[in-house]
Design a protein around this motif. Structure first.
Motif, short mmCIF file in Angstrom:
data_model
loop_
_atom_site.label_atom_id
_atom_site.label_comp_id
_atom_site.label_asym_id
_atom_site.label_seq_id
_atom_site.Cartn_x
_atom_site.Cartn_y
_atom_site.Cartn_z
N ASP A 35 0.71 -1.17 -0.12
CA ASP A 35 -0.06 0.09 -0.09
C ASP A 35 0.92 1.30 -0.09
O ASP A 35 1.09 2.08 1.07
CB ASP A 35 -0.97 -0.09 1.36
CG ASP A 35 -1.99 1.06 1.12
OD1 ASP A 35 -2.06 1.63 -0.04
OD2 ASP A 35 -2.75 1.37 1.97
N ARG A 37 1.73 4.79 -1.14
CA ARG A 37 1.16 6.13 -1.96
C ARG A 37 2.07 7.39 -1.64
O ARG A 37 2.55 7.50 -0.81
CB ARG A 37 -0.18 6.54 -1.26
CG ARG A 37 -1.02 5.20 -1.13
CD ARG A 37 -2.63 5.64 -0.89
NE ARG A 37 -2.63 5.81 0.47
CZ ARG A 37 -3.75 6.35 1.28
NH1 ARG A 37 -4.89 6.95 0.43
NH2 ARG A 37 -3.96 6.78 2.61
N ASN A 54 2.78 -3.29 -6.65
CA ASN A 54 1.42 -3.54 -7.27
C ASN A 54 0.46 -2.72 -6.36
O ASN A 54 0.74 -2.65 -5.21
CB ASN A 54 1.18 -5.12 -7.00
CG ASN A 54 1.86 -5.92 -7.62
OD1 ASN A 54 2.62 -5.51 -8.71
ND2 ASN A 54 2.25 -7.17 -7.37
N GLU A 55 -0.59 -2.14 -7.19
CA GLU A 55 -1.52 -1.30 -6.69
C GLU A 55 -1.03 0.08 -6.14
O GLU A 55 -1.89 0.89 -5.69
CB GLU A 55 -2.16 -1.96 -5.82
CG GLU A 55 -2.82 -3.30 -6.07
CD GLU A 55 -4.12 -3.29 -7.10
OE1 GLU A 55 -4.63 -2.14 -7.10
OE2 GLU A 55 -4.42 -4.23 -7.51
N ASP A 57 0.25 3.97 -5.69
CA ASP A 57 -0.20 5.12 -6.04
C ASP A 57 0.86 6.43 -6.18
O ASP A 57 1.49 6.57 -4.98
CB ASP A 57 -1.47 5.62 -5.24
CG ASP A 57 -2.50 6.81 -6.04
OD1 ASP A 57 -1.78 7.41 -6.92
OD2 ASP A 57 -3.55 6.97 -5.52
N THR A 74 2.19 -4.06 -11.35
CA THR A 74 0.59 -4.66 -11.74
C THR A 74 -0.47 -3.51 -11.22
O THR A 74 -0.39 -3.46 -9.81
CB THR A 74 0.36 -6.03 -11.38
OG1 THR A 74 1.21 -6.67 -11.97
CG2 THR A 74 -1.14 -6.43 -11.81
N ASN A 75 -1.13 -2.88 -11.95
CA ASN A 75 -2.37 -2.05 -11.53
C ASN A 75 -1.83 -0.77 -10.77
O ASN A 75 -2.65 -0.24 -9.98
CB ASN A 75 -3.33 -2.90 -10.72
CG ASN A 75 -4.03 -3.81 -11.61
OD1 ASN A 75 -4.37 -3.57 -12.75
ND2 ASN A 75 -4.38 -5.04 -10.86
N ALA A 76 -0.58 -0.71 -10.71
CA ALA A 76 0.06 0.79 -10.23
C ALA A 76 -0.58 1.96 -11.01
O ALA A 76 -0.88 1.72 -12.24
CB ALA A 76 1.62 0.79 -10.38
N ARG A 77 -0.64 3.19 -10.28
CA ARG A 77 -1.31 4.14 -10.91
C ARG A 77 -0.29 5.44 -10.68
O ARG A 77 0.15 5.64 -9.65
CB ARG A 77 -2.58 4.49 -10.03
CG ARG A 77 -3.79 3.52 -10.32
CD ARG A 77 -4.78 3.77 -9.34
NE ARG A 77 -4.30 3.56 -8.02
CZ ARG A 77 -4.40 2.49 -7.10
NH1 ARG A 77 -4.68 1.49 -7.82
NH2 ARG A 77 -4.01 2.58 -5.94
N ALA A 102 -1.18 -1.25 -15.39
CA ALA A 102 -0.71 0.01 -14.88
C ALA A 102 -1.28 1.04 -15.62
O ALA A 102 -1.60 1.28 -17.02
CB ALA A 102 0.92 -0.06 -14.71
#
Length: 253
Positions: A35, A37, A54-55, A57, A74-77, A102
């Protein structure tokens, strides 16, 4: 202000945003959780190799000469981030990174390198990526005997990018500038290039079967160099530019 590893790990553990710090001293391996951020931070010559992101932000983060080799993204923003050193004309290295799903929104990825990266279902929106090198990257995903290809580059500035030999079937480049982009020996079956600027783009031995070029700027487009173009979609106003190299003249009805 440089943040310590302990303070960074504590913020990640708590799920808080890390904001306004220099992250150059951070070890991105073995973080307490995924997590991550980060907002309004900078990272110079950072080594994110094998980072578990992964994930994650990232918002308004400046990455200068950073390496993401083998990182899990993966799926990072990423939004409003820069990966480009304008003074040295140098991008970041994403070699072998796992970047499935991503997203990059309003980012500058010019001159970045993606050799060996997994980019299945990656999404770029309003990004700059001039001179980026995607050769040997993959937009494919295999599930049993089924292989799917996905990727979206919408309203991006991608002049001089290199996609040589990459499979881009069904990928979307709508509204993007692709001047002098290199698509040699690409498979682009079913790809959408609506409203794209393709001036000077090279498609030698590429496949564009069922590709959608409606509204694209096709000045200098040479259909004779394509390996395949059955079912290609065009507007009436584009016919002359496309079939001219075949010796076909188009007259108003």
């Amino acid at each position: 202000m440089v943040i310590t590893q302990a303070a960074f790990d504590a913020a990640v553990r708590a799920g808080d945003f890390v904001e306004g710090h220099d992250l150059s001293a951070i070890d991105w391996r073995d973080l307490p959780s995924g997590d991550v951020r980060v907002r309004n931070c900078s990272l110079v010559a950072g080594d994110l190799l094998q980072g578990e992101l992964n994930e994650a932000d990232f918002e308004a983060v400046t990455f200068v000469d950073c390496r993401f080799g083998g990182a899990e993204l993966t799926n990072a923003r990423f939004s409003q981030c820069s990966f480009f050193d304008a003074e040295r004309r140098l991008g970041c290295d994403f070699a072998d990174a796992q970047m499935r799903g991503a997203s990059f929104i309003d980012c500058n990825l010019s001159m970045s390198r993606f050799a060996g990266a997994n980019l299945h279902a990656v999404h770029w929106q309003g990004c700059k990526g001039a001179g980026a090198d995607f050769e040997d990257a993959s937009f494919s995903r295999k599930s049993g005997r089924t292989v799917s290809v996905a990727g979206r580059f919408v309203d991006c500035a991608l002049d001089y990018v290199n996609f040589t030999r990459v499979c881009l079937d069904d990928c979307v480049f709508d509204g993007s500038s692709l001047r002098q982009a290199d698509f040699k020996r690409c498979s682009m079956v079913g790809a959408s290039l609506q409203r794209a600027d393709l001036i000077g783009a090279v498609f030698d031995q590429a496949r564009l079967d069922n590709g959608d070029l409606r509204g694209a700027v096709l000045t200098g487009f040479d259909i004779t160099g394509l390996e395949g173009f059955a079912g290609i979609k065009l507007n009436d106003s584009q016919l002359g530019a496309v079939v001219g190299p075949l010796g076909v003249r188009v007259f108003p009805g």
